[in-house]
Design an enzyme around this catalytic site. Structure first.
Site, PDB file in Angstrom:
ATOM      1  N   ALA A   3      -3.364  -0.314   6.859  1.00 25.67           N
ATOM      2  CA  ALA A   3      -4.736  -0.806   7.061  1.00 25.67           C
ATOM      3  C   ALA A   3      -5.702   0.144   6.383  1.00 25.67           C
ATOM      4  CB  ALA A   3      -5.054  -0.890   8.551  1.00 25.67           C
ATOM      5  N   ASP A   4      -6.879  -0.373   6.082  1.00 28.28           N
ATOM      6  CA  ASP A   4      -7.950   0.473   5.539  1.00 28.28           C
ATOM      7  C   ASP A   4      -8.798   1.061   6.657  1.00 28.28           C
ATOM      8  OD1 ASP A   4      -7.381   0.030   2.724  1.00 28.28           O
ATOM      9  OD2 ASP A   4      -7.838  -2.044   3.221  1.00 28.28           O
TER      10      ASP A   4
ATOM     11  N   GLY B 196       0.823  -1.217   0.000  1.00 26.44           N
ATOM     12  CA  GLY B 196       0.000   0.000   0.000  1.00 26.44           C
ATOM     13  C   GLY B 196       0.850   1.256   0.000  1.00 26.44           C
TER      14      GLY B 196
ATOM     15  N   GLY C 205      -7.769  -3.400   0.824  1.00 21.90           N
ATOM     16  CA  GLY C 205      -8.092  -2.379  -0.176  1.00 21.90           C
ATOM     17  C   GLY C 205      -7.224  -2.526  -1.418  1.00 21.90           C
TER      18      GLY C 205
ATOM     19  N   GLU D 196      -0.978 -10.966   2.951  1.00 21.98           N
ATOM     20  CA  GLU D 196      -0.773 -10.146   4.161  1.00 21.98           C
ATOM     21  C   GLU D 196      -1.130 -10.942   5.414  1.00 21.98           C
ATOM     22  OE1 GLU D 196      -1.596  -5.771   2.155  1.00 21.98           O
ATOM     23  OE2 GLU D 196      -3.222  -6.743   3.200  1.00 21.98           O
TER      24      GLU D 196
END
Ligand code: 5RP
Length: 223
Positions: A87-88, A33, A100, A107
């Site tokens: 994290a989302d 991310g 996301g 993960e």
């Protein structure tokens, strides 16, 4: 401070957190991310102080490789000192929604294999109750409609993420409309539906340390 500056700040805080534990034998887990990308870029300056990384996605592996950081397959590694990932959504109880970026299965595996999970995020990700962000679920393609019907029975509204295939060749359903008051129970229920590979709740193995960047500095939440 922009959101990117907050992400950079929390990435740097994670690096400070682990700096003393880095040495020649240490292999760490690295997630996926935009927040983790800042961490990877910061980690590059320490690349001669540890052995290497297990990455949770092809995208992160490519970025690590570009920095000259050695990559390991999880099957070659007996222990991972720490796992750093974003994290989302994150709750103060250290439960998370992830996926996301569609990398949730790898993960979850790397998090499970790591001694410590440090989650890094900016304060736009913190919530009291998870579920505002649609919960990603990775599904075997032939089970998509069956799984969607099971999710509707649980009160969720599953939306097929068009034109996305995970690194494992599966599809993603994003589940809207859930108010997740018991993340561990829902994670267990979803784990038991045939055809679901992984759901994006990280509660059974949540974060051990949550670092949240705010304009007033980085906040720590610990298990
Ligand atoms: C990818 C993830 C990411 O950690 C999550 O989407 C957060 O990403 P970003 O740091 O870009 O907001 O779970 O599958």
């Amino acid at each position: 401070m922009t959101q990117d500056e907050l992400k950079k700040q929390v990435a740097q805080a994670a690096l400070t957190e682990i700096a003393d534990s880095l040495h020649d034998d240490v292999i760490i887990g690295v997630g996926t991310g935009s927040t983790v990308n800042f961490f990877i870029d910061a980690l590059a300056q320490y690349k001669n102080r540890f052995r290497g990384v297990v990455a949770s996605s092809e995208a992160s592996a490519d970025r690590l490789k570009k920095h000259g950081i050695e990559l390991f397959d999880l099957n070659e590694v007996s222990s991972l000192e720490v796992y750093i990932d974003g994290a989302d959504e994150a709750s103060p109880t250290l439960d998370l929604i992830k996926g996301g970026g569609a990398a949730l299965t790898r993960e979850k595996i790397v998090a499970a294999a790591s001694k410590k999970f440090i989650c890094i995020a900016d304060d736009s990700k913190t919530v009291e109750i998870l579920g505002g962000f649609a919960l990603p679920i990775e599904v075997i393609p032939m089970a998509r409609s069956y799984v969607a019907r099971q999710i509707v029975q649980l009160g969720g509204n599953p939306i097929y993420r068009e034109a996305v295939l995970t690194d494992n060749g599966n599809v993603i359903l994003d589940v809207h409309g859930l108010k997740i008051t018991d993340p561990k129970a829902l994670e267990t229920t979803l784990n038991n539906i045939a055809g679901i590979v992984t759901n994006g709740l990280f509660a059974l193995r949540g974060a051990d340390l949550l670092l949240i960047a705010t304009r007033q500095g980085v906040q720590r939440f610990e298990a």
